[in-house]
Scaffold this motif. Sequence first.
Motif, PDB file in Angstrom:
ATOM      1  N   GLU A 190       0.832  -1.205   0.000  1.00 11.33           N
ATOM      2  CA  GLU A 190       0.000   0.000   0.000  1.00 11.33           C
ATOM      3  C   GLU A 190       0.870   1.260   0.000  1.00 11.33           C
ATOM      4  O   GLU A 190       0.643   2.189  -0.786  1.00 11.33           O
ATOM      5  CB  GLU A 190      -0.870  -0.037   1.257  1.00 11.33           C
ATOM      6  CG  GLU A 190      -2.176   0.676   1.156  1.00 11.33           C
ATOM      7  CD  GLU A 190      -2.956   0.473   2.445  1.00 11.33           C
ATOM      8  OE1 GLU A 190      -3.463  -0.650   2.643  1.00 11.33           O
ATOM      9  OE2 GLU A 190      -3.009   1.401   3.269  1.00 11.33           O
ATOM     10  N   ARG A 208       2.817   1.958  -3.328  1.00 13.78           N
ATOM     11  CA  ARG A 208       2.050   2.543  -4.423  1.00 13.78           C
ATOM     12  C   ARG A 208       2.021   4.073  -4.352  1.00 13.78           C
ATOM     13  O   ARG A 208       2.024   4.743  -5.372  1.00 13.78           O
ATOM     14  CB  ARG A 208       0.625   1.995  -4.420  1.00 13.78           C
ATOM     15  CG  ARG A 208       0.205   1.474  -5.764  1.00 13.78           C
ATOM     16  CD  ARG A 208      -1.039   0.648  -5.714  1.00 13.78           C
ATOM     17  NE  ARG A 208      -1.713   0.674  -4.441  1.00 13.78           N
ATOM     18  CZ  ARG A 208      -2.641   1.547  -4.089  1.00 13.78           C
ATOM     19  NH1 ARG A 208      -3.027   2.465  -4.928  1.00 13.78           N
ATOM     20  NH2 ARG A 208      -3.197   1.475  -2.894  1.00 13.78           N
ATOM     21  N   SER A 209       1.995   4.618  -3.155  1.00 12.14           N
ATOM     22  CA  SER A 209       1.929   6.078  -3.052  1.00 12.14           C
ATOM     23  C   SER A 209       3.311   6.728  -2.978  1.00 12.14           C
ATOM     24  O   SER A 209       3.471   7.888  -3.330  1.00 12.14           O
ATOM     25  CB  SER A 209       1.107   6.478  -1.820  1.00 12.14           C
ATOM     26  OG  SER A 209       1.730   5.978  -0.658  1.00 12.14           O
ATOM     27  N   GLU A 265      -3.570   2.988 -15.743  1.00 11.16           N
ATOM     28  CA  GLU A 265      -4.538   2.795 -14.648  1.00 11.16           C
ATOM     29  C   GLU A 265      -4.298   1.517 -13.852  1.00 11.16           C
ATOM     30  O   GLU A 265      -4.783   1.388 -12.728  1.00 11.16           O
ATOM     31  CB  GLU A 265      -5.955   2.664 -15.233  1.00 11.16           C
ATOM     32  CG  GLU A 265      -6.619   3.949 -15.585  1.00 11.16           C
ATOM     33  CD  GLU A 265      -7.910   3.689 -16.361  1.00 11.16           C
ATOM     34  OE1 GLU A 265      -8.272   2.512 -16.587  1.00 11.16           O
ATOM     35  OE2 GLU A 265      -8.544   4.682 -16.735  1.00 11.16           O
ATOM     36  N   GLY A 289      -3.359   1.081  -9.971  1.00 15.12           N
ATOM     37  CA  GLY A 289      -4.450   1.534  -9.115  1.00 15.12           C
ATOM     38  C   GLY A 289      -5.592   0.534  -9.080  1.00 15.12           C
ATOM     39  O   GLY A 289      -6.130   0.213  -8.021  1.00 15.12           O
ATOM     40  N   ARG A 290      -5.941   0.013 -10.249  1.00 13.21           N
ATOM     41  CA  ARG A 290      -7.032  -0.961 -10.335  1.00 13.21           C
ATOM     42  C   ARG A 290      -6.717  -2.217  -9.543  1.00 13.21           C
ATOM     43  O   ARG A 290      -7.579  -2.766  -8.849  1.00 13.21           O
ATOM     44  CB  ARG A 290      -7.279  -1.348 -11.789  1.00 13.21           C
ATOM     45  CG  ARG A 290      -8.130  -0.335 -12.499  1.00 13.21           C
ATOM     46  CD  ARG A 290      -8.549  -0.851 -13.862  1.00 13.21           C
ATOM     47  NE  ARG A 290      -9.274   0.161 -14.570  1.00 13.21           N
ATOM     48  CZ  ARG A 290     -10.592   0.334 -14.460  1.00 13.21           C
ATOM     49  NH1 ARG A 290     -11.291  -0.477 -13.690  1.00 13.21           N
ATOM     50  NH2 ARG A 290     -11.184   1.308 -15.102  1.00 13.21           N
ATOM     51  N   GLY A 336      -7.536  -1.979  -6.163  1.00 16.16           N
ATOM     52  CA  GLY A 336      -8.948  -1.790  -5.873  1.00 16.16           C
ATOM     53  C   GLY A 336      -9.403  -0.344  -5.911  1.00 16.16           C
ATOM     54  O   GLY A 336     -10.438   0.010  -5.346  1.00 16.16           O
ATOM     55  N   GLU A 337      -8.615   0.490  -6.617  1.00 18.68           N
ATOM     56  CA  GLU A 337      -8.994   1.896  -6.731  1.00 18.68           C
ATOM     57  C   GLU A 337      -9.341   2.202  -8.173  1.00 18.68           C
ATOM     58  O   GLU A 337      -8.952   1.488  -9.079  1.00 18.68           O
ATOM     59  CB  GLU A 337      -7.802   2.778  -6.354  1.00 18.68           C
ATOM     60  CG  GLU A 337      -7.621   2.967  -4.883  1.00 18.68           C
ATOM     61  CD  GLU A 337      -6.344   3.743  -4.601  1.00 18.68           C
ATOM     62  OE1 GLU A 337      -5.752   4.285  -5.551  1.00 18.68           O
ATOM     63  OE2 GLU A 337      -5.944   3.778  -3.437  1.00 18.68           O
ATOM     64  N   ARG A 338     -10.038   3.288  -8.378  1.00 19.87           N
ATOM     65  CA  ARG A 338     -10.217   3.773  -9.743  1.00 19.87           C
ATOM     66  C   ARG A 338      -9.523   5.106  -9.869  1.00 19.87           C
ATOM     67  O   ARG A 338     -10.059   6.125  -9.468  1.00 19.87           O
ATOM     68  CB  ARG A 338     -11.707   3.944 -10.050  1.00 19.87           C
ATOM     69  CG  ARG A 338     -12.419   2.643 -10.258  1.00 19.87           C
ATOM     70  CD  ARG A 338     -13.635   2.830 -11.143  1.00 19.87           C
ATOM     71  NE  ARG A 338     -13.303   3.335 -12.456  1.00 19.87           N
ATOM     72  CZ  ARG A 338     -14.222   3.729 -13.334  1.00 19.87           C
ATOM     73  NH1 ARG A 338     -15.490   3.707 -13.028  1.00 19.87           N
ATOM     74  NH2 ARG A 338     -13.857   4.155 -14.515  1.00 19.87           N
ATOM     75  N   PRO A 339      -8.300   5.089 -10.395  1.00 22.75           N
ATOM     76  CA  PRO A 339      -7.610   6.369 -10.550  1.00 22.75           C
ATOM     77  C   PRO A 339      -8.424   7.245 -11.496  1.00 22.75           C
ATOM     78  O   PRO A 339      -8.904   6.752 -12.513  1.00 22.75           O
ATOM     79  CB  PRO A 339      -6.262   5.993 -11.140  1.00 22.75           C
ATOM     80  CG  PRO A 339      -6.378   4.587 -11.624  1.00 22.75           C
ATOM     81  CD  PRO A 339      -7.591   3.969 -11.017  1.00 22.75           C
ATOM     82  N   SER A 349       0.547   7.915  -9.500  1.00 20.90           N
ATOM     83  CA  SER A 349       0.221   8.072  -8.076  1.00 20.90           C
ATOM     84  C   SER A 349       1.033   9.202  -7.437  1.00 20.90           C
ATOM     85  O   SER A 349       0.942   9.433  -6.241  1.00 20.90           O
ATOM     86  CB  SER A 349       0.483   6.765  -7.334  1.00 20.90           C
ATOM     87  OG  SER A 349       1.866   6.446  -7.407  1.00 20.90           O
TER      88      SER A 349
END
Length: 252
Positions: A91, A94-95, A117, A120-121, A124-127, A168
């Motif tokens: 986690e 990623r940032s 994308e 992020g996907r 479990g995110e939708r950038p 990100s």
Amino acid sequence: MAKTETDIGAGAVARAADLHREYGRGTAAVRALRGVSAAFAPGTFTAVMGPSGSGKTTLLHCLAGMDRPTRGSVWWGGTEVSRMPERRLAELRRSRVGFVFQAFNLMPAMTVAQNVELPGRLAGERPGRERVLDALARVGLAGRERHRPGELSGGQQQRVAIARALVSRPGVLFADEPTGALDRATGHEILALLRAGVDEDGRTCVMVTHDPVAAGYADRVLLLADGLVAEEIDRPTAARVGERLSRLGEGA
Ligand SMILES: Nc1ncnc2c1ncn2[C@@H]1O[C@H](COP(=O)(O)OP(=O)(O)O)[C@@H](O)[C@H]1O
Ligand SMILES: [Mg+2]
């Protein structure tokens, strides 16, 4: 007064402290890193160089939280990441960090936008669409979002990979021979892009390269030999780097 471990990396966005990495055990063990300490200050560009097998990729992977050291520690700012549980590390990674490979590592069946994308996907995110288009615009690929990687040149594919690494907005970008698969002119465009990210956005960049001319884009060279930092060169020029590399070769 003697410098302590914390003094050395004070203010660094990424730091390796006495990093060891062994592969395998016993008589078959390979000691890829044998005690590497290095700090990466915000807004700096470092080139990591050295002979094949000297530990460059292993160092980059450990610094980026993609591999675990056998001994020693990796820090991002004041946070130790080398012993962090995998889920938390994934986690944070990623940032905080982006990673670019020599072979681009794009998904051929996906569009350029879908490739950017993807990380992020997977998390479990939708950038946001806006972020993706902004990242592509920043690498000079506005209008290419519906293309497939196979419809782009090598240099353009590496730009997609850079956009994917930067979507990100990480503070640190790691790149393992990012120009190794490109011709010289295209390679320079990529290097100029990495340099601009450092100068204009204050990003920190750590790049492995074999090319003394590429190293000339960096503020500093870390020269690895046999799993150790053999030398540090500030404000490197291609000529100086070439000379040091050949001297290292003679000593080997
Ligand atoms: N997954 C692995 N398993 C076993 N040995 C490895 C592995 N990855 C790297 N090594 C070994 O560790 C040493 C350093 O490798 P590497 O970091 O890839 O060097 P460089 O990137 O400088 O060429 C080499 O001797 C290499 O063969
Ligand atoms: Mg390598």
